[in-house]
Design a protein around this motif. Structure first.
Motif, mmCIF file in Angstrom:
data_model
loop_
_atom_site.group_PDB
_atom_site.id
_atom_site.type_symbol
_atom_site.label_atom_id
_atom_site.label_comp_id
_atom_site.label_asym_id
_atom_site.label_seq_id
_atom_site.Cartn_x
_atom_site.Cartn_y
_atom_site.Cartn_z
ATOM 1 N N MET A 21 9.249 -30.529 57.589
ATOM 2 C CA MET A 21 9.703 -30.603 57.046
ATOM 3 C C MET A 21 10.711 -31.257 55.646
ATOM 4 S SD MET A 21 6.264 -31.253 54.056
ATOM 5 C CE MET A 21 5.094 -31.643 55.171
ATOM 6 N N ARG A 22 11.161 -30.192 55.567
ATOM 7 C CA ARG A 22 12.898 -29.870 54.867
ATOM 8 C C ARG A 22 13.743 -31.394 55.727
ATOM 9 N NH1 ARG A 22 12.925 -23.779 54.251
ATOM 10 N NH2 ARG A 22 12.029 -23.412 52.572
ATOM 11 N N GLN A 23 13.617 -31.247 56.526
ATOM 12 C CA GLN A 23 14.410 -32.334 57.988
ATOM 13 C C GLN A 23 13.686 -33.577 57.437
ATOM 14 O OE1 GLN A 23 14.373 -30.432 61.707
ATOM 15 N NE2 GLN A 23 15.667 -28.774 60.590
ATOM 16 N N GLY A 24 12.827 -33.867 56.988
ATOM 17 C CA GLY A 24 12.361 -35.250 57.407
ATOM 18 C C GLY A 24 11.688 -35.913 57.555
ATOM 19 N N TRP A 25 10.911 -35.616 58.747
ATOM 20 C CA TRP A 25 10.147 -34.969 59.849
ATOM 21 C C TRP A 25 9.236 -35.862 59.579
ATOM 22 C CZ3 TRP A 25 11.510 -35.147 64.797
ATOM 23 C CH2 TRP A 25 10.716 -35.589 65.729
ATOM 24 N N PHE A 31 14.450 -42.830 53.337
ATOM 25 C CA PHE A 31 14.367 -41.518 52.540
ATOM 26 C C PHE A 31 14.701 -40.719 53.121
ATOM 27 C CE2 PHE A 31 9.899 -42.570 50.605
ATOM 28 C CZ PHE A 31 9.516 -43.074 49.436
ATOM 29 N N LEU A 32 15.397 -40.385 54.286
ATOM 30 C CA LEU A 32 16.445 -39.704 54.944
ATOM 31 C C LEU A 32 17.717 -40.550 54.332
ATOM 32 C CD1 LEU A 32 16.584 -37.383 56.645
ATOM 33 C CD2 LEU A 32 16.432 -38.696 58.024
ATOM 34 N N ASN A 33 17.530 -42.019 54.402
ATOM 35 C CA ASN A 33 18.885 -42.830 53.991
ATOM 36 C C ASN A 33 19.494 -42.260 52.978
ATOM 37 O OD1 ASN A 33 19.407 -44.154 56.710
ATOM 38 N ND2 ASN A 33 17.778 -45.515 56.155
ATOM 39 N N ILE A 34 18.304 -42.680 51.302
ATOM 40 C CA ILE A 34 19.118 -42.462 50.236
ATOM 41 C C ILE A 34 19.535 -40.747 50.231
ATOM 42 C CG2 ILE A 34 17.374 -42.318 47.934
ATOM 43 C CD1 ILE A 34 15.487 -44.138 49.109
ATOM 44 N N VAL A 35 18.914 -39.796 51.035
ATOM 45 C CA VAL A 35 19.359 -38.467 50.337
ATOM 46 C C VAL A 35 20.798 -38.432 51.418
ATOM 47 C CG1 VAL A 35 19.099 -35.939 51.258
ATOM 48 C CG2 VAL A 35 16.902 -38.152 50.465
ATOM 49 N N GLY A 36 20.588 -38.882 52.314
ATOM 50 C CA GLY A 36 22.049 -39.286 53.114
ATOM 51 C C GLY A 36 23.240 -39.840 51.953
ATOM 52 N N GLU A 153 8.488 -37.881 49.763
ATOM 53 C CA GLU A 153 7.410 -38.427 48.737
ATOM 54 C C GLU A 153 7.118 -39.349 49.649
ATOM 55 O OE1 GLU A 153 7.952 -43.480 47.351
ATOM 56 O OE2 GLU A 153 9.196 -42.038 46.860
ATOM 57 N N THR A 154 6.925 -39.471 50.447
ATOM 58 C CA THR A 154 6.527 -39.630 51.458
ATOM 59 C C THR A 154 4.926 -38.813 51.963
ATOM 60 O OG1 THR A 154 7.437 -40.957 52.637
ATOM 61 C CG2 THR A 154 5.703 -40.282 54.630
ATOM 62 N N PRO A 155 4.938 -37.146 52.265
ATOM 63 C CA PRO A 155 4.064 -36.618 52.501
ATOM 64 C C PRO A 155 3.616 -36.394 50.935
ATOM 65 C CG PRO A 155 6.046 -35.329 53.148
ATOM 66 C CD PRO A 155 6.380 -36.814 52.767
ATOM 67 N N ILE A 156 3.935 -36.414 50.532
ATOM 68 C CA ILE A 156 2.924 -36.135 49.001
ATOM 69 C C ILE A 156 2.180 -36.841 48.783
ATOM 70 C CG2 ILE A 156 3.349 -35.722 46.412
ATOM 71 C CD1 ILE A 156 5.875 -34.108 46.521
ATOM 72 N N VAL A 157 2.139 -38.207 49.070
ATOM 73 C CA VAL A 157 1.763 -39.433 48.273
ATOM 74 C C VAL A 157 0.444 -39.807 50.004
ATOM 75 C CG1 VAL A 157 3.132 -40.854 46.876
ATOM 76 C CG2 VAL A 157 2.570 -41.492 49.167
ATOM 77 N N GLY A 158 1.419 -39.060 50.667
ATOM 78 C CA GLY A 158 0.053 -38.977 51.978
ATOM 79 C C GLY A 158 -0.803 -38.220 51.248
ATOM 80 N N THR A 416 -7.650 -46.236 47.664
ATOM 81 C CA THR A 416 -7.039 -45.004 46.213
ATOM 82 C C THR A 416 -5.794 -44.974 47.251
ATOM 83 O OG1 THR A 416 -9.355 -44.486 47.822
ATOM 84 C CG2 THR A 416 -7.902 -42.891 46.094
ATOM 85 N N ASP A 417 -4.737 -45.309 47.351
ATOM 86 C CA ASP A 417 -3.604 -45.466 47.775
ATOM 87 C C ASP A 417 -3.117 -44.932 46.452
ATOM 88 O OD1 ASP A 417 -4.303 -46.487 50.378
ATOM 89 O OD2 ASP A 417 -3.022 -47.537 49.947
ATOM 90 N N PHE A 418 -1.546 -44.275 47.012
ATOM 91 C CA PHE A 418 -1.212 -43.470 45.673
ATOM 92 C C PHE A 418 0.220 -44.039 45.522
ATOM 93 C CE2 PHE A 418 -4.685 -40.682 44.897
ATOM 94 C CZ PHE A 418 -4.011 -39.699 44.165
ATOM 95 N N THR A 419 0.716 -44.263 44.873
ATOM 96 C CA THR A 419 2.662 -44.512 44.680
ATOM 97 C C THR A 419 3.376 -44.076 43.851
ATOM 98 O OG1 THR A 419 1.125 -47.299 45.100
ATOM 99 C CG2 THR A 419 3.930 -46.703 44.170
ATOM 100 N N ALA A 420 4.685 -43.873 44.831
ATOM 101 C CA ALA A 420 5.036 -42.568 43.571
ATOM 102 C C ALA A 420 6.711 -44.066 42.834
ATOM 103 C CB ALA A 420 5.797 -41.693 44.105
#
Length: 454
Positions: A21-25, A31-36, A153-158, A416-420
């Motif tokens: 999860m820390r690696q963006g799997w 989001f990985l592109n943003i962090v990079g 963001e992806t796993p949290i809103v998921g 019930t979709d969530f958004t950030a």
């Protein structure tokens, strides 16, 4: 663990795949592109070519280093009208706690969760939404260096979407059932990895419903995994396959079940194997009661309890008409578990004792034994269908609901979709609104500050 005790589930509950999860799997690739990108900017420090000398970045004199280390305020919210029962907050916080940070030049992960400012509601909070995306009510608010938590963001809103969808669907079903117990039967309709979170969401919804309506609906899941986060255990009836193993003899299967299974497991007979629910119910009831009576007559009261029939479950296919149901020519009235079938069963069950040739001293006891046997209805139940049953006064005691509890559709209002959204950025110590068009920072008095050591 919820709004009921104001405690959070410990991180160990969730068995997170922390390293990947820390690696963006588990994150959308952008989001990985943003962090990079942000990491490179922070390290390189070259000037940013702003498109206009009057832009905020230009007027504030911001360069690559400042953008790479930009601090943001992110709000997370749902879009289900008129409300959602929010579940998944504790798991989302666990993800933040374990996975916020960055890898240093030596490849070691540096956790920076303690640098974040996090506010969140508790699981079980009922959070409104009026349909206006510019007027949302956040369930979480995160402030901190964006590149440290962008991947999450992806796993949290998921987890918030999944948990809140199940919880809200369960809550709506309980409302339709007027507080009768709703068995949680959707395990077979999704991957086993989601069972624990789903069962927890169900349990929170039942607790909230009981609290709001002063009811006492039971909590019953079908697998041990569904109860693992809160200490529940799975329960259930015999299966059609068990009856087939007894060569189609439902009564024989139930008698063997009663003799061999622990007494604390409710004896619930599945009675639609032959598409003749009334006859199979009566056979099971007679067999179980006669053994109950024999044990009582011998003074073996503990053994007798093994043969107390808790309930019968019709699960008739929606393509079949039970033998006890007279045809009216309307599939909705004839096929599957329809009101007339339940009325036929209840009438037969309440009067079953009259055909048992009992001594007079056993008649009242037999009558009471019969009337205590519950009807557990299953087979394609939805809140709308349950409402019709309740309006008609159909004598169902318990509803078993499966795949509908996973429903997530705009067509029937269960989406019930969530958004950030990032809604503010920090520039030179000042928080500036920076929401995209059509969005703005929201407020929620139920938000509580989450301590780094929670």
């Amino acid at each position: 663990m919820s709004v009921f005790d104001r405690k959070r589930l410990p991180v160990s509950t969730f068995k997170l795949d922390v390293e990947r999860m820390r690696q963006g799997w588990y994150s959308d690739k952008y989001f990985l592109n943003i962090v990079g990108l942000l990491t490179a900017l922070a390290e390189d420090g070259y000037p940013v070519e702003w498109s206009s000398p009057t832009s905020i970045g230009a007027t504030k004199g911001l360069g690559a280093n400042e953008i790479g280390n930009i601090e943001v305020e992110m709000q997370i919210f749902h879009r289900r009208k008129p409300y959602a029962v929010v579940v998944g907050v504790d798991k989302a916080l666990a993800i933040l706690r374990e996975c916020t940070g960055y890898y240093d030049k030596n490849g070691c992960f540096v956790n920076t969760f303690d640098k974040l400012e996090v506010e969140a509601v508790h699981d079980g909070e009922m959070v409104p939404y009026d349909g206006d995306p510019s007027n949302v009510v956040p369930v979480m608010r995160i402030r901190g260096r964006y590149r440290d938590f962008a991947l999450l963001e992806t796993p949290i809103v998921g987890v918030l979407t999944r948990g809140s969808r199940v919880a809200t669907n369960v809550y709506e079903t309980l409302k339709a059932a007027n507080g009768k117990t709703v068995l949680f039967f959707p395990a077979r309709f999704d991957a086993h990895e989601v069972q624990a979170a789903d069962g927890y969401a169900y349990s929170i919804a039942v607790q909230l419903f009981n609290y709001k309506y002063a009811k006492d609906a039971g909590i019953s899941v079908s697998t041990d995994e569904q109860g693992s986060w809160w200490g529940g255990l799975g329960g259930g009836t015999i299966a059609h396959a068990a009856i087939a193993s007894f060569l189609g003899d439902t009564a024989a299967a139930m008698m063997a079940f009663a003799r061999t299974r622990p007494v604390d497991i409710p004896r619930v007979a599945l009675v639609d194997f032959h598409n003749d629910c009334v006859s199979d119910t009566l056979q099971v009831m007679r067999a179980m009661f006669m053994e109950f009576k024999r044990c009582v007559d011998e003074g073996n009261y503990e053994e007798a309890e093994k043969f107390r029939l808790y309930g019968v479950r019709p699960d008739t296919s929606g393509s079949l008409r039970d033998k006890s149901v007279e045809p009216l020519g309307d599939p909705e009235l004839d096929l599957g578990v329809v009101p007339r079938l339940i009325f036929n069963m209840r009438n037969a069950m309440d009067n079953a004792w009259k055909d048992w040739d009992l001594p007079r001293e056993w008649e009242e006891r037999a009558k009471e034994w019969c009337r205590q046997v519950k009807i557990v209805a299953s087979g394609g139940f939805t809140p709308e269908r349950i409402k019709k049953f309740e309006q008609l006064g159909v004598p169902v005691d318990i509803y078993a609901v499966g795949s509908w509890l996973f429903n997530n559709s705009k067509d029937d209002g269960t989406n019930t979709d969530f958004t950030a959204d990032v809604v503010r950025v920090r520039v030179n110590g000042e928080w500036i609104e920076m929401a995209k068009a059509g969005r703005r920072p929201g407020s929620n008095p139920a938000l509580e500050r989450v301590r780094p050591d929670y």
